[in-house]
Motif scaffolding. Structure first.
Motif, PDB file in Angstrom:
ATOM      1  N   GLU A  56      -0.733   6.574  -8.273  1.00 27.96           N
ATOM      2  CA  GLU A  56      -0.950   7.652  -9.239  1.00 27.96           C
ATOM      3  C   GLU A  56      -2.181   8.482  -8.880  1.00 27.96           C
ATOM      4  O   GLU A  56      -2.208   9.701  -9.092  1.00 27.96           O
ATOM      5  CB  GLU A  56      -1.084   7.058 -10.642  1.00 27.96           C
ATOM      6  CG  GLU A  56       0.235   6.505 -11.189  1.00 27.96           C
ATOM      7  CD  GLU A  56       0.056   5.680 -12.455  1.00 27.96           C
ATOM      8  OE1 GLU A  56      -1.107   5.305 -12.758  1.00 27.96           O
ATOM      9  OE2 GLU A  56       1.061   5.401 -13.129  1.00 27.96           O
ATOM     10  N   MET A  57      -3.208   7.830  -8.314  1.00 28.66           N
ATOM     11  CA  MET A  57      -4.416   8.557  -7.917  1.00 28.66           C
ATOM     12  C   MET A  57      -4.198   9.370  -6.643  1.00 28.66           C
ATOM     13  O   MET A  57      -4.761  10.457  -6.484  1.00 28.66           O
ATOM     14  CB  MET A  57      -5.570   7.572  -7.710  1.00 28.66           C
ATOM     15  CG  MET A  57      -6.101   6.951  -8.990  1.00 28.66           C
ATOM     16  SD  MET A  57      -7.607   5.983  -8.721  1.00 28.66           S
ATOM     17  CE  MET A  57      -6.968   4.635  -7.732  1.00 28.66           C
ATOM     18  N   LEU A  58      -3.382   8.848  -5.730  1.00 28.56           N
ATOM     19  CA  LEU A  58      -3.213   9.496  -4.429  1.00 28.56           C
ATOM     20  C   LEU A  58      -2.199  10.633  -4.460  1.00 28.56           C
ATOM     21  O   LEU A  58      -2.328  11.612  -3.712  1.00 28.56           O
ATOM     22  CB  LEU A  58      -2.782   8.447  -3.399  1.00 28.56           C
ATOM     23  CG  LEU A  58      -2.763   8.877  -1.932  1.00 28.56           C
ATOM     24  CD1 LEU A  58      -4.156   9.291  -1.476  1.00 28.56           C
ATOM     25  CD2 LEU A  58      -2.236   7.738  -1.053  1.00 28.56           C
ATOM     26  N   ALA A  59      -1.192  10.526  -5.311  1.00 28.97           N
ATOM     27  CA  ALA A  59      -0.109  11.515  -5.317  1.00 28.97           C
ATOM     28  C   ALA A  59      -0.605  12.952  -5.492  1.00 28.97           C
ATOM     29  O   ALA A  59      -0.097  13.864  -4.813  1.00 28.97           O
ATOM     30  CB  ALA A  59       0.917  11.155  -6.387  1.00 28.97           C
ATOM     31  N   PRO A  60      -1.585  13.231  -6.372  1.00 25.22           N
ATOM     32  CA  PRO A  60      -2.055  14.622  -6.490  1.00 25.22           C
ATOM     33  C   PRO A  60      -2.636  15.175  -5.187  1.00 25.22           C
ATOM     34  O   PRO A  60      -2.522  16.378  -4.919  1.00 25.22           O
ATOM     35  CB  PRO A  60      -3.124  14.534  -7.587  1.00 25.22           C
ATOM     36  CG  PRO A  60      -2.716  13.358  -8.415  1.00 25.22           C
ATOM     37  CD  PRO A  60      -2.166  12.378  -7.427  1.00 25.22           C
ATOM     38  N   GLU A  89       0.139  11.665   3.158  1.00 25.36           N
ATOM     39  CA  GLU A  89       1.512  11.409   2.719  1.00 25.36           C
ATOM     40  C   GLU A  89       2.015  10.072   3.261  1.00 25.36           C
ATOM     41  O   GLU A  89       2.779   9.363   2.598  1.00 25.36           O
ATOM     42  CB  GLU A  89       2.445  12.551   3.126  1.00 25.36           C
ATOM     43  CG  GLU A  89       2.576  12.794   4.621  1.00 25.36           C
ATOM     44  CD  GLU A  89       1.516  13.741   5.177  1.00 25.36           C
ATOM     45  OE1 GLU A  89       1.761  14.307   6.260  1.00 25.36           O
ATOM     46  OE2 GLU A  89       0.456  13.914   4.530  1.00 25.36           O
ATOM     47  N   GLY A  90       1.574   9.702   4.472  1.00 23.46           N
ATOM     48  CA  GLY A  90       1.914   8.385   5.002  1.00 23.46           C
ATOM     49  C   GLY A  90       1.250   7.279   4.202  1.00 23.46           C
ATOM     50  O   GLY A  90       1.830   6.206   4.001  1.00 23.46           O
ATOM     51  N   GLN A  91       0.039   7.530   3.728  1.00 19.11           N
ATOM     52  CA  GLN A  91      -0.656   6.548   2.896  1.00 19.11           C
ATOM     53  C   GLN A  91       0.102   6.297   1.593  1.00 19.11           C
ATOM     54  O   GLN A  91       0.203   5.154   1.132  1.00 19.11           O
ATOM     55  CB  GLN A  91      -2.070   7.036   2.593  1.00 19.11           C
ATOM     56  CG  GLN A  91      -2.983   7.094   3.802  1.00 19.11           C
ATOM     57  CD  GLN A  91      -4.364   7.622   3.446  1.00 19.11           C
ATOM     58  OE1 GLN A  91      -4.743   7.658   2.280  1.00 19.11           O
ATOM     59  NE2 GLN A  91      -5.119   8.035   4.449  1.00 19.11           N
ATOM     60  N   LEU A  92       0.635   7.360   0.999  1.00 23.28           N
ATOM     61  CA  LEU A  92       1.374   7.185  -0.252  1.00 23.28           C
ATOM     62  C   LEU A  92       2.610   6.314  -0.036  1.00 23.28           C
ATOM     63  O   LEU A  92       2.908   5.429  -0.853  1.00 23.28           O
ATOM     64  CB  LEU A  92       1.775   8.545  -0.830  1.00 23.28           C
ATOM     65  CG  LEU A  92       2.531   8.485  -2.166  1.00 23.28           C
ATOM     66  CD1 LEU A  92       1.655   7.884  -3.265  1.00 23.28           C
ATOM     67  CD2 LEU A  92       3.029   9.864  -2.575  1.00 23.28           C
ATOM     68  N   ILE A  93       3.320   6.537   1.063  1.00 25.08           N
ATOM     69  CA  ILE A  93       4.510   5.724   1.326  1.00 25.08           C
ATOM     70  C   ILE A  93       4.112   4.297   1.695  1.00 25.08           C
ATOM     71  O   ILE A  93       4.823   3.340   1.362  1.00 25.08           O
ATOM     72  CB  ILE A  93       5.375   6.374   2.417  1.00 25.08           C
ATOM     73  CG1 ILE A  93       5.816   7.774   1.969  1.00 25.08           C
ATOM     74  CG2 ILE A  93       6.599   5.515   2.724  1.00 25.08           C
ATOM     75  CD1 ILE A  93       6.530   7.811   0.615  1.00 25.08           C
ATOM     76  N   ALA A  94       2.969   4.130   2.356  1.00 30.54           N
ATOM     77  CA  ALA A  94       2.481   2.773   2.618  1.00 30.54           C
ATOM     78  C   ALA A  94       2.230   2.037   1.307  1.00 30.54           C
ATOM     79  O   ALA A  94       2.560   0.846   1.168  1.00 30.54           O
ATOM     80  CB  ALA A  94       1.212   2.823   3.461  1.00 30.54           C
ATOM     81  N   LEU A  95       1.659   2.733   0.338  1.00 26.29           N
ATOM     82  CA  LEU A  95       1.446   2.113  -0.974  1.00 26.29           C
ATOM     83  C   LEU A  95       2.775   1.860  -1.683  1.00 26.29           C
ATOM     84  O   LEU A  95       2.927   0.860  -2.394  1.00 26.29           O
ATOM     85  CB  LEU A  95       0.546   2.998  -1.833  1.00 26.29           C
ATOM     86  CG  LEU A  95      -0.921   3.065  -1.408  1.00 26.29           C
ATOM     87  CD1 LEU A  95      -1.677   4.070  -2.272  1.00 26.29           C
ATOM     88  CD2 LEU A  95      -1.585   1.691  -1.498  1.00 26.29           C
ATOM     89  N   GLN A  96       3.738   2.756  -1.507  1.00 26.99           N
ATOM     90  CA  GLN A  96       5.061   2.520  -2.088  1.00 26.99           C
ATOM     91  C   GLN A  96       5.654   1.215  -1.558  1.00 26.99           C
ATOM     92  O   GLN A  96       6.228   0.420  -2.318  1.00 26.99           O
ATOM     93  CB  GLN A  96       6.004   3.685  -1.766  1.00 26.99           C
ATOM     94  CG  GLN A  96       7.397   3.512  -2.366  1.00 26.99           C
ATOM     95  CD  GLN A  96       8.454   4.348  -1.671  1.00 26.99           C
ATOM     96  OE1 GLN A  96       8.272   4.766  -0.517  1.00 26.99           O
ATOM     97  NE2 GLN A  96       9.557   4.601  -2.355  1.00 26.99           N
TER      98      GLN A  96
END
Length: 604
Positions: free
Chosen positions: A308-312, A482-489
């Motif tokens: 939630e913090m990274l998505a913006p 964007e790669g970090q967000l998918i890593a968290l996913q």
């Protein structure tokens, strides 16, 4: 059915990132074995004790090869090429008797040997055999013996007919197929042996396979048949009689399954409690399932908050109209990589990851690139998840592991996979299956001469997958946002697995809830959601929690070393040391770090 043979039905001796073969934790060994290693910590391979250890491991491999020679062949023992598994009468009783006899030999050696590392390896072998014995007896007591013969035959043929296997070895595929079909003199079709073992296993109180498992596998039989024909054609191996016989036999076997097995199938996927508890121990989860669930719930919440913090930040970078993480992930999936460009794109990402690894001094790298390819249609059917095929582990002459990207057939509707074929997803998946994850893990073990006991018999999903998830975390700060967000996913997925697998199997939640969490919270495709629920309910019950649990254990080992060493902590030295231990059970890895790595670093 022996747990050793059950684990090999998918057609890979180790298949460490697909299906575990005889996984073991050394602390599950008999007391006399574990006490022998209580004060011993693993050290990097040295020729003397490793050579002696490998001699003992060779004895175990040869014993097991009498029951399942395909596994020994895949590990690198060429003398077993072309030989087929034993599904003769009383297979479970015979395997248990042979295992106990070998245990006795190893216990005598344990009392005789003095090298602490060698004693540790003997304890690993003893524990592996004990786990086989326990699992075989539990399974034989509670379950009817049903074999997914079409998938097993495809898996074993697929392992032998590979570009990295020498042509003279590939030629043995014809003999193997003739043995499976009963054409080879003195053999009986494997389908007939499987039917006979099912009949032998029938008794009051035993349960059959889960109906959903049968519903999944029966429609795949034509795909496996076609996949085997394609492999023989690709390598120009003429076996028309055996191929035609195989098609008839597997088709008839499917009809027999529909008529005989389906009526006896159970409607509930839940295993008997004793068997599920064994499955958890088998993959290396040594805490009560309720504690695993509690840890995973906390991990799920924390990872979701990070997303939630990274998505913006991702939304701002890409100019997206909405910034909540579900909407951002949906937008990222629109950057789809065409099927014919997937290999090239992943190769590019793998090269960039290697640049980061060298620059940041994360871990030592081999001097050759990762092998990566797309899965065939039959491979997609057999193992839907992307995975790494290990290199030849014994007698390696340059064979390398392969990162196989299985994404299922491309679809234009909303029912297919869209979880790995978009640009942002390539980063964390490449780190996990490629480098510094599984591919490097096995490459380094082979190159460093780690003992065969630690590669083949100390393996479990917790120590193997724990490393791969840890390497995802190591690489995450160096990936595009964007790669970090998918890593968290994907980290969220691992927490979801550790919650949902035990909750489903203990009756604490239902399939609809699991599907909702995976679809609405973790944001995976319908095909991926189905694959995940299938994993928890019948493909590999108990295994899914090993990623989260192993990751947490390895983080704890890392932080203990950091706190002990302070400014002297060297990340590259730590990661090299961990890989150099082989697939040690995590308790023994922690001991090795505490007793060897930390003192050595302090003395620098």
């Amino acid at each position: 059915m022996t747990t050793f043979i059950r684990a090999l039905l998918a057609g890979s001796f180790l298949a460490p990132v697909i299906i575990a073969a005889a996984p073991v934790a050394a602390h599950d060994a008999p007391t006399d074995a574990t006490s022998a290693v209580a004060g011993a910590a693993a050290s990097p391979a040295s020729a003397d004790w490793v050579a002696r250890s490998n001699q003992y491991t060779q004895q175990l491999l040869e014993m097991q090869a009498q029951f399942q020679p395909e596994g020994a062949s895949q590990a690198g023992l060429e003398q077993f090429d072309g030989l087929a598994m034993d599904l003769g009468p009383k297979i479970g009783e015979r395997y248990v008797a042979a295992s106990r006899a070998m245990q006795d030999e190893f216990k005598a050696a344990l009392a005789r040997e003095t090298d602490p590392n060698l004693k540790q390896d003997l304890a690993i072998l003893i524990a592996s055999l004990q786990q086989d014995i326990d699992g075989t007896q539990i399974s034989d007591r509670l379950m009817l013996d049903w074999y997914d013969v079409p998938q097993m035959i495809f898996g074993n043929i697929n392992s032998l007919l590979d570009d990295q296997v020498a042509p003279e070895r590939r030629a043995k595929a014809r003999e193997l197929l003739e043995r499976y079909t009963g054409i080879h003199p003195g053999t009986t079709p494997l389908t007939e042996l499987a039917k006979a073992r099912f009949a032998d296993s029938r008794a009051d109180g035993k349960i059959g396979p889960y109906r959903g498992d049968l519903d999944d596998t029966l429609p795949k039989i034509p795909t496996y048949i076609a996949g085997i024909r394609e492999l023989f054609a690709k390598y120009d191996i003429a076996a028309p009689e055996a191929l035609d016989a195989l098609e008839r036999q597997l088709t008839e076997y499917g009809e027999w399954e529909s008529a005989t097995i389906v009526p006896l199938a159970r409607d509930s996927f839940r295993l008997p409690e004793e068997l599920y508890a064994f499955r958890l121990r088998q993959v290396g989860i040594d805490i009560p399932p309720q504690e695993l669930i509690e840890r995973a719930r906390r991990g799920f919440y924390e990872t979701r908050a990070q997303m939630e913090m990274l998505a913006p930040q991702v939304a701002a970078k890409l100019g997206l109209p909405t910034s909540d993480y579900p909407s951002v992930i949906t937008a990222l999936k629109q950057d789809r990589i065409p099927q014919d460009q997937l290999e090239a794109r992943y190769a590019q990402v793998l090269a960039q990851l290697e640049e980061v690894i060298r620059r940041e001094k994360i871990i030592s790298l081999p001097d050759y690139p990762v092998l990566m390819r797309l899965g065939s249609e039959a491979e997609n059917a057999a193992s839907p998840a992307p995975h790494m095929l290990p290199p030849r582990l014994i007698g390696n002459t340059g064979e390398r592991g392969q990162f196989v990207l299985t994404t299922g057939p491309a679809t234009s509707d909303s029912t297919g996979f869209d979880d790995f074929n978009f640009a942002a997803a390539a980063w964390t998946l490449s780190a996990h299956e490629g480098r510094p994850g599984h591919e490097l893990q096995f490459a380094q073990m082979v190159e460093r001469g780690v003992s065969q006991a630690r590669i083949l018999y100390a393996f479990n999903s917790t120590n193997a997958e724990g490393w791969a998830l840890y390497t995802e975390a190591e690489m995450l700060p160096h990936e595009p946002v964007e790669g970090q967000l998918i890593a968290l996913q994907h980290r969220l997925l691992r927490a979801a697995r550790a919650m949902l697998d035990p909750m489903l199997n203990l009756g604490l939640t239902d399939v609809a809830t699991a599907e909702r969490v995976l679809r609405d919270e973790a944001r995976f495709s319908p095909a991926m959601v189905k694959q995940e629920v299938d994993r928890y309910t019948f493909r590999m019950p108990g295994q899914a929690g090993s990623y989260f649990y192993g990751y947490g254990r390895l983080l704890d080992i890392r932080m203990e070393a950091e706190l002990a060493l302070g400014d002297k902590f060297d990340r590259m030295a730590f990661n090299d040391f961990v890989v150099g231990q082989g697939l040690l059970p995590l308790d023994l890895l922690a001991q090795a770090v505490r007793e060897q790595f930390v003192p050595a670093q302090r003395g620098r």
